[in-house]
Design an enzyme around this catalytic site. Structure first.
Site, PDB file in Angstrom:
ATOM      1  N   ARG A  49      -7.837  60.180   0.235  1.00 26.45           N
ATOM      2  CA  ARG A  49      -6.805  59.610  -0.629  1.00 26.45           C
ATOM      3  C   ARG A  49      -5.705  60.652  -0.863  1.00 26.45           C
ATOM      4  NH1 ARG A  49      -7.015  62.917  -4.016  1.00 26.45           N
ATOM      5  NH2 ARG A  49      -5.198  62.051  -5.073  1.00 26.45           N
ATOM      6  N   GLY A  50      -4.622  60.183  -1.535  1.00 24.78           N
ATOM      7  CA  GLY A  50      -3.449  61.038  -1.669  1.00 24.78           C
ATOM      8  C   GLY A  50      -2.520  60.684  -0.517  1.00 24.78           C
ATOM      9  N   ALA A  51      -1.231  60.485  -0.837  1.00 24.48           N
ATOM     10  CA  ALA A  51      -0.312  59.927   0.152  1.00 24.48           C
ATOM     11  C   ALA A  51      -0.272  60.712   1.470  1.00 24.48           C
ATOM     12  CB  ALA A  51       1.077  59.809  -0.473  1.00 24.48           C
ATOM     13  N   ARG A  92      -3.803  50.409   2.641  1.00 23.64           N
ATOM     14  CA  ARG A  92      -3.247  50.624   1.288  1.00 23.64           C
ATOM     15  C   ARG A  92      -1.726  50.439   1.381  1.00 23.64           C
ATOM     16  NH1 ARG A  92      -5.209  55.574  -2.303  1.00 23.64           N
ATOM     17  NH2 ARG A  92      -4.774  54.090  -3.960  1.00 23.64           N
ATOM     18  N   GLN A 199      -9.217  60.872 -10.811  1.00 27.53           N
ATOM     19  CA  GLN A 199      -8.803  61.889  -9.828  1.00 27.53           C
ATOM     20  C   GLN A 199      -8.473  63.219 -10.510  1.00 27.53           C
ATOM     21  OE1 GLN A 199      -7.830  58.727  -9.825  1.00 27.53           O
ATOM     22  NE2 GLN A 199      -7.328  57.955  -7.797  1.00 27.53           N
ATOM     23  N   ASP A 240       3.853  58.761  -4.263  1.00 26.83           N
ATOM     24  CA  ASP A 240       3.372  57.921  -3.166  1.00 26.83           C
ATOM     25  C   ASP A 240       4.518  57.314  -2.379  1.00 26.83           C
ATOM     26  OD1 ASP A 240       0.997  57.967  -5.190  1.00 26.83           O
ATOM     27  OD2 ASP A 240       0.211  57.482  -3.210  1.00 26.83           O
ATOM     28  N   ASN A 250       4.024  56.659  -8.342  1.00 25.11           N
ATOM     29  CA  ASN A 250       2.910  57.619  -8.333  1.00 25.11           C
ATOM     30  C   ASN A 250       1.790  56.989  -9.153  1.00 25.11           C
ATOM     31  OD1 ASN A 250       1.803  60.209  -7.534  1.00 25.11           O
ATOM     32  ND2 ASN A 250       1.936  60.792  -9.673  1.00 25.11           N
ATOM     33  N   LYS A 251       0.691  57.689  -9.257  1.00 27.68           N
ATOM     34  CA  LYS A 251      -0.502  57.162  -9.937  1.00 27.68           C
ATOM     35  C   LYS A 251      -0.173  56.548 -11.291  1.00 27.68           C
ATOM     36  CE  LYS A 251      -3.811  56.962  -8.710  1.00 27.68           C
ATOM     37  NZ  LYS A 251      -4.281  55.701  -8.059  1.00 27.68           N
TER      38      LYS A 251
END
Ligand code: MRU
Length: 344
Positions: A49-51, A92, A199, A240, A250-251
């Site tokens: 995970r993570g862009a 995603r 996270q 992201d 973003n998150k």
């Protein structure tokens, strides 16, 4: 200390090797993935995970899934390549790095129209390796451009995980922190725990502690009161997708942090590689926000924490408007409003 390698080739070059981030911080498990389903599921379930990391995973993963077909006639091979890329691209929706990396793989394929299937596979392998290595280099550059904002003694707030686990290198938001630490500056990090999937507490706290950087976990919603009490000097977050006007996905929870930072006069920087800037998307309203299963909110590490069937919302990301962003720290320099994101 060994660097964290969240995504890489397996030693024999035949598989995508990831750190299974669902198991952290309790267990450090690496997995070698070979099939299209396993690679897609690793992205969907946030094992990787993570862009930037999912972009790299998709590029390597695409090559891995095409290996069994290198004897196929080129027409079939190319059709299959497109089909596999479409599956990965759908895993995603919000992080643009995924489609960015797959578009590079497609461009590589288009640039070698005369190649037979095994020659094309070699070209694609080289391109995926370039994407991986460039991501590592971009992280270092973000760190170098961001270091000026982290003088000795800085107290940084971050949200989610935009560190080494989220990239192929040292991260984006955490890159200036790692570089400040390397330069023997004292740096203290507050990590929002980042519900529902934690996270911040599971991953950011894990990787910073491992590096010997002091980190304190905050529950979500706590940051504003620390800002009021003058305990935070700067906010550094990842992204992201950054739209052409600077609006940034973003998150989920990042927007609240930005609002609080503006209210308290605290600089709020987004840190991201060039691959996260999506100049084709005009503004934040045009960014597709991933909606995830409500079960992630109703339970916490396998324990039910809400009435059975309770209505919940679970968007994975939110959009912070450009006007709340002090600057965007990229590998090519620091950008400020009005954003043009041109680079010569
Ligand atoms: O759902 P996740 O864990 O993939 O979300 C990650 C983030 O929001 C990060 O801040 C972003 O991808 C940048 S990572 C360098």
């Amino acid at each position: 200390m060994e660097p964290i390698r969240s995504v890489q080739w397996s030693p024999d070059g035949r598989a995508l090797r990831i750190i299974d981030q669902r198991r952290l911080p309790l267990e450090f498990v690496e997995r070698d993935l070979h099939t299209l389903e396993d690679i897609r599921d690793s992205i969907t379930t946030l094992a990787v995970r993570g862009a930037p990391a999912i972009g790299v995973a998709a590029a390597i993963g695409l090559v891995v899934t095409m290996q069994p077909f290198e004897q196929e006639p080129p027409v079939l091979f190319r059709a299959r390549l497109q089909a596999h890329a479409a599956v990965l691209n759908a895993s995603r929706p919000t992080a643009v790095n995924l489609s960015w990396a797959l578009a590079r793989m497609a461009a590589c394929s288009d640039a070698h129209l005369a190649a037979n299937s095994s020659e094309l596979l070699m070209k694609l392998r080289a391109e995926a390796t370039r994407i991986l290595e460039e991501d590592r280099a971009m992280c270092e550059s973000i760190g170098a451009h961001g270091l000026q904002f982290v003088p000795d003694g800085t107290r940084v707030l971050t949200h989610c995980n935009a560190g080494a686990l989220a990239t192929a290198g040292i991260g984006t938001a955490l890159a200036p922190v790692y570089l400040a630490h390397r330069a023997d500056r004292q740096v203290f990090v507050f990590a929002d725990e980042t519900r529902p999937l934690l996270q911040g507490s599971r991953l950011t706290a894990w990787e910073l502690s491992r590096a010997g950087i002091p980190v304190t976990i905050l529950t979500d919603g706590m940051a504003a009161s620390l800002m009021r009490d003058n305990e935070i000097d700067i906010v550094l977050v990842g992204a992201d997708r950054i739209a052409a006007n600077g609006d940034t996905a973003n998150k989920i929870g990042t927007y609240s942090v930005a609002v609080a930072a503006r209210h308290h006069g605290i600089p709020f920087y987004v840190c991201a590689p060039w691959s996260t800037i999506d100049r084709a998307t005009p503004n934040g309203a045009a960014i597709v926000i991933e909606q995830r299963d409500g079960a992630e909110v109703r339970s916490l590490l396998g324990t039910t924490v809400a009435p059975i069937g309770a209505a919940v919302r679970n968007p994975a990301f939110d959009v912070t408007p450009a006007e709340l962003i002090t600057g965007v720290i990229t590998d090519k320099g620091v950008y400020r409003a009005p954003y043009s994101f041109t680079y010569v």
